[in-house]
Each structure stands twice: as C-alpha cells, then as structure tokens.
Write an enzyme that holds these catalytic residues in place. Structure first.
Site, mmCIF file in Angstrom:
data_model
loop_
_atom_site.group_PDB
_atom_site.id
_atom_site.type_symbol
_atom_site.label_atom_id
_atom_site.label_comp_id
_atom_site.label_asym_id
_atom_site.label_seq_id
_atom_site.Cartn_x
_atom_site.Cartn_y
_atom_site.Cartn_z
ATOM 1 N N CYS A 124 34.285 10.949 15.436
ATOM 2 C CA CYS A 124 32.897 11.097 14.998
ATOM 3 C C CYS A 124 32.583 12.571 14.731
ATOM 4 C CB CYS A 124 31.958 10.511 16.050
ATOM 5 S SG CYS A 124 30.219 10.524 15.562
ATOM 6 N N TRP A 201 14.542 21.936 25.723
ATOM 7 C CA TRP A 201 14.802 22.914 26.782
ATOM 8 C C TRP A 201 13.641 22.878 27.769
ATOM 9 C CZ3 TRP A 201 12.504 27.211 28.916
ATOM 10 C CH2 TRP A 201 13.314 28.027 29.712
ATOM 11 N N TYR A 205 16.695 20.265 29.283
ATOM 12 C CA TYR A 205 18.006 20.258 28.621
ATOM 13 C C TYR A 205 18.413 21.705 28.322
ATOM 14 C CZ TYR A 205 17.376 15.249 27.559
ATOM 15 O OH TYR A 205 17.181 13.893 27.641
ATOM 16 N N CYS A 210 24.033 16.516 19.616
ATOM 17 C CA CYS A 210 23.600 15.226 19.067
ATOM 18 C C CYS A 210 23.001 14.357 20.169
ATOM 19 C CB CYS A 210 24.779 14.497 18.451
ATOM 20 S SG CYS A 210 25.442 15.267 16.972
ATOM 21 N N CYS A 213 25.184 12.135 22.546
ATOM 22 C CA CYS A 213 26.181 12.852 23.345
ATOM 23 C C CYS A 213 25.569 13.967 24.183
ATOM 24 C CB CYS A 213 27.260 13.415 22.433
ATOM 25 S SG CYS A 213 28.101 12.162 21.466
ATOM 26 N N CYS A 237 33.104 20.330 20.060
ATOM 27 C CA CYS A 237 33.097 19.316 19.001
ATOM 28 C C CYS A 237 34.310 19.425 18.094
ATOM 29 C CB CYS A 237 31.816 19.417 18.176
ATOM 30 S SG CYS A 237 31.664 20.970 17.255
HETATM 31 S S1 SF4 Z 1 28.396 15.111 19.153
HETATM 32 FE FE1 SF4 Z 1 28.515 12.848 19.352
HETATM 33 S S2 SF4 Z 1 27.209 11.980 17.733
HETATM 34 FE FE2 SF4 Z 1 27.535 14.163 17.282
HETATM 35 S S3 SF4 Z 1 29.207 14.182 15.845
HETATM 36 FE FE3 SF4 Z 1 30.119 14.448 17.883
HETATM 37 S S4 SF4 Z 1 30.593 12.376 18.701
HETATM 38 FE FE4 SF4 Z 1 29.250 12.172 16.877
#
Ligand code: SF4
Length: 251
Positions: A124, A201, A205, A210, A213, A237
């Site tokens: 993803c 925040w 947070y 995203c 996640c 990521c």
């Molecule tokens: S952080 Fe999560 S929702 Fe965003 S691109 Fe990566 S896996 Fe996908």
C-alpha cells in the site's frame, strides 16, 4: 497549488561539489545555501503536513515561499491533515505546493476498494507513496526532508546532507536541515513563531500519517512515532529507504 518546477538532472561532478559545499550546514543555513546558491530552482521539499511539518515549511518559506513543496496525497489522510495543509499554505504564503498521488490505473488494479493497507502495508505504501514520489523526483538532483535524529530507528544516524540511490541506480542528494534538532527545539520553534499545531496533535497524536495506520499512542510513550503502524513492525513508509551513507561517492 498548480505551478510545478521540474528539477533537472545535475551532472555528477556538479552534484558532488554541491555535496561538499553543503556538508556541515544545518537549518536555515542549509536551506538558504542550497535553495538560493547551490541548487537554485532544482531542490524540492517533501512534506507530510504532519505534526511537526510546520517548522520545516516555515523555514523554507523564509528562504523562498515560491519554492516547490510536494505533498503525497495518498487518499488515506485524515481530513484534519488536508485542512492543516491548506491552513499552512495560507499562513506561510506557500505558492507552489503540489499534490502527488497514486497512479489511477495502478490504484484501480492493485487497491480498487482502498483496503490494501489491511493485508499488505508495504504494498500500500509503495502504491500510494513510494511510486508517486519516485515519479515526481525523476531527474531531481536533490530533495529536502524534515526528518530528525531524535525520531529514532534508522533516523538516529541521520546526516544533514546525504546521498540517496535513485530507482534508476543513480544518486541524488537528500537534505535534512533539522537532522540534529531535538524535540525541545521543535517545540520551541512552534512557540517562538506562534505556528499553528496540527489539529490531531492537539488531540494527543504526536505523529500523524495516514488515518488507517496512525493511532493515538500511550500518553507516556517516549517515541513520538509510536502510533505509526503500531504493532505491525513497520517504522518507515519506504520513501526514505534508499539512503546511502553520506560518504558514498556518486555512482
Ligand atoms: S501509511 Fe497505511 S494507508 Fe498510508 S500508504 Fe502506507 S499502508 Fe497505505
């Protein structure tokens, strides 16, 4: 959010001289030297418009509010992040924020129901973040990120100027003006310049990615990124995984 300044390829010797000139600089000095003298019009800032992003964006805007800033719009962000992006654009008078996103055909083929994150988080992120940024940075000699060493993990050894391998096997520079900044420095900058905080925040947070996640971490957690892919053994990521040691020669 429409004007796109496409970076162009730098020849290796010019890029290596840029590396030598910029190494050792940090913060506003690094941004000014790279954006105005060494790599003018060719260095791009990449921002998540997350919890700490306002600091780097404010510094970039002080150097050149017309400089290109890439925002990777994964299609999975919190609405608060999109609103915060627009707030910072207005507040910092950024004129060249460019939204990147997954390719429509790839998204339809690989994640038609927007549920890939439930079964394959790396796939993803590759579809929605890594490939869009790779496409946008093709030919770029350098880009700017807001990572800090205090964020832990692979970031603890971060240098302010480093090499990165491109998908084509070449090299480009990656500039991290805030690499040595501490949490207290970030917080002080927000206070000193009265920068607006991300709405999440304010809600507990300390790091925002995203929506599927990102979780609200335990208030006592010392790792500000503890809520990112929590419990899934993932801390990045993928857009930062091509980093080469700062002393690497150009291929
Ligand atoms: S952080 Fe999560 S929702 Fe965003 S691109 Fe990566 S896996 Fe996908």
């Amino acid at each position: 959010m429409t004007r796109l300044a496409r970076p162009t390829d730098g020849d290796p010797s010019t890029l290596y001289r840029a590396f030598e000139t910029l190494s050792g600089l940090e913060g506003l000095d690094l941004l000014s030297k790279s954006m105005l003298e060494v790599l003018p019009t060719r260095v791009v800032t990449v921002s998540s418009f997350g919890a700490e992003s306002a600091v780097l964006l404010d510094l970039v805007a002080r150097v050149d509010p017309d400089a290109p800033v890439y925002f990777i719009d994964t299609g999975m962000h919190f609405p608060e992040t999109l609103a915060y992006r627009d707030l910072l654009i207005d507040r910092l008078r950024l004129t060249n924020v460019i939204n990147l996103g997954p390719d429509g055909q790839e998204r339809a083929a690989e994640d038609p129901e927007d549920l890939l994150h439930r079964s394959d988080i790396d796939g993803c992120c590759d579809l929605r973040k890594v490939r869009p940024l790779d496409r946008a940075l093709a030919g770029a000699p350098a880009w700017i990120s807001g990572r800090k060493r205090f964020q832990g993990g692979a970031r603890t050894t971060l240098q302010s100027v480093e090499w990165e391998e491109t998908p084509e096997g070449g090299r480009r520079l990656k500039l991290n003006p805030l690499a040595s900044w501490r949490e207290a420095d970030i917080d002080a900058y927000f206070d000193n310049y009265a920068l607006p905080r991300h709405p999440l925040w304010e809600d507990g947070y300390p790091s925002v990615g995203c929506a599927p996640c990102t979780a609200k971490p335990d208030p006592d957690a010392t790792d500000r990124r503890a809520g990112r892919w929590a419990g899934l053994g993932k801390t990045e990521c993928g857009i930062h995984n091509r980093r080469k040691p700062a002393t690497s020669p150009i291929a």
